[in-house]
Design a protein around this motif. Structure first.
Motif, PDB file in Angstrom:
ATOM      1  N   SER A 175       0.809  -1.217   0.000  1.00 12.74           N
ATOM      2  CA  SER A 175       0.000   0.000   0.000  1.00 12.74           C
ATOM      3  C   SER A 175       0.843   1.269   0.000  1.00 12.74           C
ATOM      4  O   SER A 175       0.343   2.336  -0.341  1.00 12.74           O
ATOM      5  N   VAL A 176       2.097   1.172   0.395  1.00 12.20           N
ATOM      6  CA  VAL A 176       2.988   2.328   0.381  1.00 12.20           C
ATOM      7  C   VAL A 176       4.372   1.852  -0.050  1.00 12.20           C
ATOM      8  O   VAL A 176       4.855   0.819   0.415  1.00 12.20           O
ATOM      9  N   MET A 177       4.992   2.605  -0.946  1.00 18.56           N
ATOM     10  CA  MET A 177       6.383   2.357  -1.338  1.00 18.56           C
ATOM     11  C   MET A 177       7.043   3.700  -1.505  1.00 18.56           C
ATOM     12  O   MET A 177       6.495   4.581  -2.177  1.00 18.56           O
ATOM     13  N   GLY A 178       8.223   3.830  -0.936  1.00 17.64           N
ATOM     14  CA  GLY A 178       8.898   5.096  -1.149  1.00 17.64           C
ATOM     15  C   GLY A 178      10.167   5.252  -0.360  1.00 17.64           C
ATOM     16  O   GLY A 178      10.749   4.281   0.116  1.00 17.64           O
ATOM     17  N   TRP A 179      10.567   6.512  -0.230  1.00 18.14           N
ATOM     18  CA  TRP A 179      11.867   6.845   0.336  1.00 18.14           C
ATOM     19  C   TRP A 179      11.758   7.969   1.361  1.00 18.14           C
ATOM     20  O   TRP A 179      11.029   8.941   1.148  1.00 18.14           O
ATOM     21  N   ALA A 196       9.999  10.863  -1.277  1.00 21.66           N
ATOM     22  CA  ALA A 196       9.083  10.549  -2.368  1.00 21.66           C
ATOM     23  C   ALA A 196       8.348   9.260  -2.018  1.00 21.66           C
ATOM     24  O   ALA A 196       8.980   8.305  -1.568  1.00 21.66           O
ATOM     25  N   LEU A 197       7.047   9.251  -2.243  1.00 26.27           N
ATOM     26  CA  LEU A 197       6.232   8.106  -1.845  1.00 26.27           C
ATOM     27  C   LEU A 197       5.125   7.845  -2.853  1.00 26.27           C
ATOM     28  O   LEU A 197       4.526   8.796  -3.374  1.00 26.27           O
ATOM     29  N   PHE A 198       4.873   6.563  -3.093  1.00 25.17           N
ATOM     30  CA  PHE A 198       3.631   6.127  -3.706  1.00 25.17           C
ATOM     31  C   PHE A 198       2.721   5.703  -2.563  1.00 25.17           C
ATOM     32  O   PHE A 198       3.088   4.850  -1.756  1.00 25.17           O
ATOM     33  N   ILE A 199       1.545   6.301  -2.503  1.00 25.68           N
ATOM     34  CA  ILE A 199       0.602   5.972  -1.441  1.00 25.68           C
ATOM     35  C   ILE A 199      -0.677   5.444  -2.066  1.00 25.68           C
ATOM     36  O   ILE A 199      -1.262   6.090  -2.929  1.00 25.68           O
ATOM     37  N   GLY A 200      -1.087   4.269  -1.617  1.00 32.54           N
ATOM     38  CA  GLY A 200      -2.301   3.675  -2.139  1.00 32.54           C
ATOM     39  C   GLY A 200      -2.105   3.147  -3.538  1.00 32.54           C
ATOM     40  O   GLY A 200      -0.976   2.881  -3.977  1.00 32.54           O
ATOM     41  N   SER A 201      -3.197   3.024  -4.247  1.00 33.08           N
ATOM     42  CA  SER A 201      -3.150   2.456  -5.580  1.00 33.08           C
ATOM     43  C   SER A 201      -2.980   3.503  -6.662  1.00 33.08           C
ATOM     44  O   SER A 201      -2.872   3.161  -7.840  1.00 33.08           O
ATOM     45  N   GLY A 202      -2.934   4.756  -6.280  1.00 30.65           N
ATOM     46  CA  GLY A 202      -2.764   5.808  -7.263  1.00 30.65           C
ATOM     47  C   GLY A 202      -1.390   5.781  -7.892  1.00 30.65           C
ATOM     48  O   GLY A 202      -0.434   5.301  -7.300  1.00 30.65           O
ATOM     49  N   THR A 203      -1.285   6.304  -9.068  1.00 31.90           N
ATOM     50  CA  THR A 203      -0.003   6.299  -9.757  1.00 31.90           C
ATOM     51  C   THR A 203       0.769   7.597  -9.571  1.00 31.90           C
ATOM     52  O   THR A 203       1.930   7.677  -9.959  1.00 31.90           O
ATOM     53  N   ALA A 240       5.959  -5.760 -10.817  1.00 34.88           N
ATOM     54  CA  ALA A 240       6.243  -7.181 -11.028  1.00 34.88           C
ATOM     55  C   ALA A 240       7.440  -7.641 -10.208  1.00 34.88           C
ATOM     56  O   ALA A 240       7.537  -8.810  -9.828  1.00 34.88           O
ATOM     57  N   LYS A 241       8.341  -6.709  -9.928  1.00 30.74           N
ATOM     58  CA  LYS A 241       9.550  -7.041  -9.162  1.00 30.74           C
ATOM     59  C   LYS A 241       9.475  -6.544  -7.726  1.00 30.74           C
ATOM     60  O   LYS A 241      10.440  -6.678  -6.978  1.00 30.74           O
ATOM     61  N   ASN A 242       8.346  -5.931  -7.353  1.00 33.85           N
ATOM     62  CA  ASN A 242       8.214  -5.347  -6.003  1.00 33.85           C
ATOM     63  C   ASN A 242       9.403  -4.447  -5.683  1.00 33.85           C
ATOM     64  O   ASN A 242       9.977  -4.521  -4.588  1.00 33.85           O
ATOM     65  N   THR A 243       9.755  -3.623  -6.630  1.00 31.95           N
ATOM     66  CA  THR A 243      10.936  -2.778  -6.511  1.00 31.95           C
ATOM     67  C   THR A 243      10.554  -1.319  -6.739  1.00 31.95           C
ATOM     68  O   THR A 243       9.741  -1.018  -7.619  1.00 31.95           O
ATOM     69  N   VAL A 244      11.165  -0.455  -5.928  1.00 30.99           N
ATOM     70  CA  VAL A 244      10.963   0.978  -6.081  1.00 30.99           C
ATOM     71  C   VAL A 244      12.316   1.631  -6.312  1.00 30.99           C
ATOM     72  O   VAL A 244      13.336   1.185  -5.767  1.00 30.99           O
ATOM     73  N   TYR A 245      12.319   2.648  -7.146  1.00 37.47           N
ATOM     74  CA  TYR A 245      13.547   3.342  -7.522  1.00 37.47           C
ATOM     75  C   TYR A 245      13.438   4.821  -7.181  1.00 37.47           C
ATOM     76  O   TYR A 245      12.344   5.380  -7.132  1.00 37.47           O
TER      77      TYR A 245
END
Length: 116
Positions: free
Chosen positions: A32-36, A49-56, A75-80
């Motif tokens: 649900s959250v990916m970021g730095w 910087a964060l991706f929150i929720g399903s929004g792009t 697909a790789k469960n990876t954030v850059y």
């Protein structure tokens, strides 16, 4: 259990670029959250910087807008984190953060030093 592996930190001159990556592995049903985040010496940890929720559309800290770009490979469960036009004040330990299956996890941190 979920493991996070960060890579890509280092020493760079002002104006240079670096790319960080963070790969999550383990039993993952949802992210649900990916970021730095980052933490400079003597300062509080701050969101970069964060991706929150399903929004792009990601969220950026004011100090990095226009210079940093976050992206992800689901697909790789990876954030850059692509960091451009780096400044000495970007020097910090950068931490990956993901919320997987409702639980938050932190990466081990990677040092980014911007200096001539």
């Amino acid at each position: 259990q979920v493991q996070l592996v960060e890579s890509g930190g280092g020493l760079v001159q002002p104006g240079g670029s670096l790319r960080l990556s963070c790969a999550a592995s383990g039993i993952i049903f949802s992210i649900s959250v990916m970021g730095w985040y980052r933490q400079a010496p003597g300062k509080q940890r701050e969101g970069v910087a964060l991706f929150i929720g399903s929004g792009t559309s990601p969220n950026y800290g004011d100090s990095v807008k226009g210079r940093f770009a976050i992206s992800r490979d689901n697909a790789k469960n990876t954030v850059y984190l692509q960091m451009n036009s780096l400044k000495p004040e970007d020097t910090a330990v950068y931490y990956c953060y993901v919320r997987v299956n409702g639980v938050g996890y932190w990466g081990q941190g990677t040092q980014v030093t911007v200096s001539s």
